[in-house]
Motif scaffolding. Structure first.
Motif, PDB file in Angstrom:
ATOM      1  N   ASN A 181      52.654  21.824  52.413  1.00 25.60           N
ATOM      2  CA  ASN A 181      51.953  21.505  51.174  1.00 25.60           C
ATOM      3  C   ASN A 181      50.502  21.159  51.485  1.00 25.60           C
ATOM      4  OD1 ASN A 181      50.951  20.238  48.758  1.00 25.60           O
ATOM      5  ND2 ASN A 181      53.066  19.913  48.116  1.00 25.60           N
ATOM      6  N   MET A 182      49.605  22.060  51.167  1.00 24.09           N
ATOM      7  CA  MET A 182      48.195  21.869  51.489  1.00 24.09           C
ATOM      8  C   MET A 182      47.587  20.710  50.698  1.00 24.09           C
ATOM      9  SD  MET A 182      47.597  24.193  53.775  1.00 24.09           S
ATOM     10  CE  MET A 182      45.821  24.483  53.807  1.00 24.09           C
ATOM     11  N   LYS A 183      48.068  20.485  49.487  1.00 16.23           N
ATOM     12  CA  LYS A 183      47.474  19.457  48.621  1.00 16.23           C
ATOM     13  C   LYS A 183      47.805  18.058  49.124  1.00 16.23           C
ATOM     14  CE  LYS A 183      47.470  20.117  44.212  1.00 16.23           C
ATOM     15  NZ  LYS A 183      47.924  20.247  42.797  1.00 16.23           N
ATOM     16  N   THR A 184      49.082  17.797  49.360  1.00 18.65           N
ATOM     17  CA  THR A 184      49.489  16.447  49.754  1.00 18.65           C
ATOM     18  C   THR A 184      49.133  16.116  51.202  1.00 18.65           C
ATOM     19  OG1 THR A 184      51.706  17.248  50.323  1.00 18.65           O
ATOM     20  CG2 THR A 184      51.366  16.409  48.085  1.00 18.65           C
ATOM     21  N   THR A 185      48.926  17.125  52.041  1.00 18.97           N
ATOM     22  CA  THR A 185      48.574  16.890  53.441  1.00 18.97           C
ATOM     23  C   THR A 185      47.089  17.050  53.708  1.00 18.97           C
ATOM     24  OG1 THR A 185      49.032  19.203  54.013  1.00 18.97           O
ATOM     25  CG2 THR A 185      50.842  17.637  54.241  1.00 18.97           C
ATOM     26  N   LYS A 186      46.314  17.132  52.605  1.00 17.82           N
ATOM     27  CA  LYS A 186      44.857  17.267  52.738  1.00 17.82           C
ATOM     28  C   LYS A 186      44.500  18.457  53.624  1.00 17.82           C
ATOM     29  CE  LYS A 186      43.921  12.361  51.928  1.00 17.82           C
ATOM     30  NZ  LYS A 186      45.248  12.085  51.376  1.00 17.82           N
ATOM     31  N   ASN A 187      45.007  19.611  53.215  1.00 13.83           N
ATOM     32  CA  ASN A 187      44.772  20.871  53.932  1.00 13.83           C
ATOM     33  C   ASN A 187      45.273  20.812  55.376  1.00 13.83           C
ATOM     34  OD1 ASN A 187      43.547  22.148  51.698  1.00 13.83           O
ATOM     35  ND2 ASN A 187      41.595  21.153  52.172  1.00 13.83           N
ATOM     36  N   CYS A 188      46.422  20.185  55.548  1.00  9.52           N
ATOM     37  CA  CYS A 188      47.088  20.091  56.854  1.00  9.52           C
ATOM     38  C   CYS A 188      46.267  19.323  57.888  1.00  9.52           C
ATOM     39  CB  CYS A 188      47.435  21.484  57.388  1.00  9.52           C
ATOM     40  SG  CYS A 188      48.684  22.348  56.400  1.00  9.52           S
ATOM     41  N   THR A 189      45.468  18.378  57.432  1.00 14.87           N
ATOM     42  CA  THR A 189      44.690  17.543  58.358  1.00 14.87           C
ATOM     43  C   THR A 189      45.313  16.165  58.537  1.00 14.87           C
ATOM     44  OG1 THR A 189      43.271  16.710  56.574  1.00 14.87           O
ATOM     45  CG2 THR A 189      42.551  18.718  57.716  1.00 14.87           C
ATOM     46  N   LEU A 190      46.351  15.853  57.759  1.00 11.34           N
ATOM     47  CA  LEU A 190      46.982  14.535  57.829  1.00 11.34           C
ATOM     48  C   LEU A 190      47.880  14.454  59.061  1.00 11.34           C
ATOM     49  CD1 LEU A 190      46.976  11.996  55.994  1.00 11.34           C
ATOM     50  CD2 LEU A 190      49.145  12.814  55.055  1.00 11.34           C
ATOM     51  N   VAL A 224      46.031   6.304  39.396  1.00  8.69           N
ATOM     52  CA  VAL A 224      46.131   6.841  40.755  1.00  8.69           C
ATOM     53  C   VAL A 224      45.207   8.053  40.876  1.00  8.69           C
ATOM     54  CG1 VAL A 224      47.662   7.884  42.455  1.00  8.69           C
ATOM     55  CG2 VAL A 224      48.490   6.024  41.002  1.00  8.69           C
ATOM     56  N   LYS A 225      44.323   8.036  41.848  1.00 11.31           N
ATOM     57  CA  LYS A 225      43.316   9.086  41.986  1.00 11.31           C
ATOM     58  C   LYS A 225      43.734  10.201  42.937  1.00 11.31           C
ATOM     59  CE  LYS A 225      39.465   5.958  40.954  1.00 11.31           C
ATOM     60  NZ  LYS A 225      38.181   5.398  41.442  1.00 11.31           N
ATOM     61  N   ASP A 226      44.550   9.885  43.904  1.00  9.37           N
ATOM     62  CA  ASP A 226      44.912  10.893  44.901  1.00  9.37           C
ATOM     63  C   ASP A 226      46.333  10.653  45.364  1.00  9.37           C
ATOM     64  OD1 ASP A 226      44.715  13.020  46.581  1.00  9.37           O
ATOM     65  OD2 ASP A 226      43.316  12.095  47.994  1.00  9.37           O
ATOM     66  N   TYR A 227      46.890  11.645  46.056  1.00  8.87           N
ATOM     67  CA  TYR A 227      48.238  11.523  46.597  1.00  8.87           C
ATOM     68  C   TYR A 227      48.245  10.480  47.724  1.00  8.87           C
ATOM     69  CZ  TYR A 227      49.583  15.624  43.930  1.00  8.87           C
ATOM     70  OH  TYR A 227      49.869  16.480  42.911  1.00  8.87           O
ATOM     71  N   THR A 228      49.201   9.571  47.667  1.00 13.27           N
ATOM     72  CA  THR A 228      49.256   8.457  48.604  1.00 13.27           C
ATOM     73  C   THR A 228      50.672   8.300  49.135  1.00 13.27           C
ATOM     74  OG1 THR A 228      47.537   7.312  47.343  1.00 13.27           O
ATOM     75  CG2 THR A 228      48.774   6.002  48.942  1.00 13.27           C
ATOM     76  N   LEU A 229      50.780   8.010  50.420  1.00 12.83           N
ATOM     77  CA  LEU A 229      52.086   7.762  51.036  1.00 12.83           C
ATOM     78  C   LEU A 229      52.381   6.271  51.000  1.00 12.83           C
ATOM     79  CD1 LEU A 229      52.111  10.192  54.065  1.00 12.83           C
ATOM     80  CD2 LEU A 229      53.796  10.115  52.238  1.00 12.83           C
ATOM     81  N   PHE A 230      53.523   5.923  50.436  1.00  8.95           N
ATOM     82  CA  PHE A 230      53.930   4.524  50.317  1.00  8.95           C
ATOM     83  C   PHE A 230      55.122   4.287  51.236  1.00  8.95           C
ATOM     84  CE2 PHE A 230      56.089   0.881  48.521  1.00  8.95           C
ATOM     85  CZ  PHE A 230      55.048   0.045  48.124  1.00  8.95           C
TER      86      PHE A 230
END
Length: 353
Positions: free
Chosen positions: A192-201, A282-288
């Motif tokens: 998932n490119m969106k939630t992983t910040k273009n696979c940089t996470l 919520v502004k961006d996808y966040t891992l809780f």
């Protein structure tokens, strides 16, 4: 032994059994619903008088409570009993001792089906309880974990003494959950490119592919080896290498794992919504982070003594016998060499006479 650490907001210092709990079961259901249907979700939340945060006891969190939205019992270990992750087909080592304990099939398949990639879907190594004998500290140890739906490797860290037994400590490498930018082998784990910040996470693994599409992410506790943004988004995180890493202590001759700590953290991804009230800001996808588990085991004193008696002492005896035989061999060789020179010298004297 299993240690469980819950992430929570303590709201009552005089009653340590009640905490504010993120109702992630309902939220996991929300995230699998298309954006177009969020209005229905919002209506459902209001009509059931529910909230993303609920007050629950530790017992309820672990062994179940009735969710007002799902109208069913949910809990971390609700269905934990009578479960298994097999069957496994493993090699006995009859044809090749280097294959002892290695997994051939899992659930009657020689590869996984979660990642749609030949490399990432490989079943490598053992189940980590043991490895082929005569472990070489220069080679990584490979093992498959059904908890994270993939195979991983551990690298030699140092040699330790465990109750009188020398063991090699192998630790999960920092590159295991590195971003594809750092470790290109992880490219196929990024879906998932969106939630992983273009696979940089870095530091997390999306296992939704093996969790019926639910947005569950696995990491090391406190996002150890993860991207700095993961820790700044949530207060109270403090990763520590010694306390939060996963390691195996392996006896090198037998290949048995005599001590280990498997530490994983379960996280939930939440993101913005224009309709669901609690998510509008919520502004961006966040891992809780929801919970992290520390599963540890070590051999007891009685087993350690038996291990030393049945294996270590015999190996030491073989080493002593080997040294004695080597010494006897060298002595015989020297005597033969000395005899050769004496005979040759005597022969030379006779020829001169």
């Amino acid at each position: 032994m299993l240690f469980l650490v819950l992430f929570f907001t303590h709201n009552n210092k005089y009653n340590p059994t009640f905490y504010v709990w993120l109702n992630f079961y309902s939220y996991l259901t929300f995230l699998t619903i298309p954006t177009e249907l969020h209005s229905i979700v919002e209506t459902l939340i209001k009509t059931t008088n529910s909230s993303l945060f609920q007050r629950r006891t530790v017992k309820e969190l672990l062994w179940g409570y009735t969710d007002p939205i799902l109208r069913g019992d949910v809990g971390f270990f609700l269905d934990y009993n009578n479960t298994y992750d097999g069957p496994f087909d493993v090699f006995t080592g009859k044809d090749d001792i280097a294959n002892v304990g290695k997994i051939d099939k899992w659930k009657e398949s020689k590869s996984l089906s979660f990642w749609n990639d030949e490399y990432c879907d490989m079943l490598n190594g053992t189940d980590a309880s043991s490895f082929p004998p005569f472990v070489n500290k220069k080679d990584p140890l490979f093992f498959f974990s059904s908890d994270i739906c993939r195979s991983v490797s551990a690298s030699y860290e140092r040699t330790m003494n465990l109750k009188g037994i020398d063991v090699y400590r192998f630790s999960l490498h920092a590159l295991t959950l590195a971003s594809p930018e750092v470790n290109p082998d992880n490219k196929c784990f990024c879906s998932n490119m969106k939630t992983t910040k273009n696979c940089t996470l870095a530091g997390v693994l999306d296992i939704s592919a093996c969790q019926q599409g639910r947005p569950i992410y696995i990491s090391l506790p406190h996002f150890l080896h993860g991207s700095p943004s993961l820790r700044t988004d949530v207060l109270g995180l403090n990763p520590h290498e010694e306390h939060h890493k996963t390691f195996l202590d392996v006896e090198p001759t037998s290949g048995f794992t005599l001590n280990f700590a498997k530490r994983i953290q379960v996280n939930m991804m939440y993101g913005p919504s224009k309709v669901i009230t609690v998510l509008k800001k919520v502004k961006d996808y966040t891992l809780f982070p929801l919970v992290w588990l520390n599963e540890t085991a070590t051999l007891d004193d009685e087993t350690a003594e038996m291990f030393k008696k049945e294996l270590i002492s015999r190996i030491q005896m073989l080493e002593i016998i080997q040294q004695v035989l080597l010494g006897v061999g060298i002595g015989v060789f020297l005597l033969c060499l000395l005899g050769f020179f004496i005979v040759r010298r005597s022969h030379n004297k006779k020829e001169l006479a």
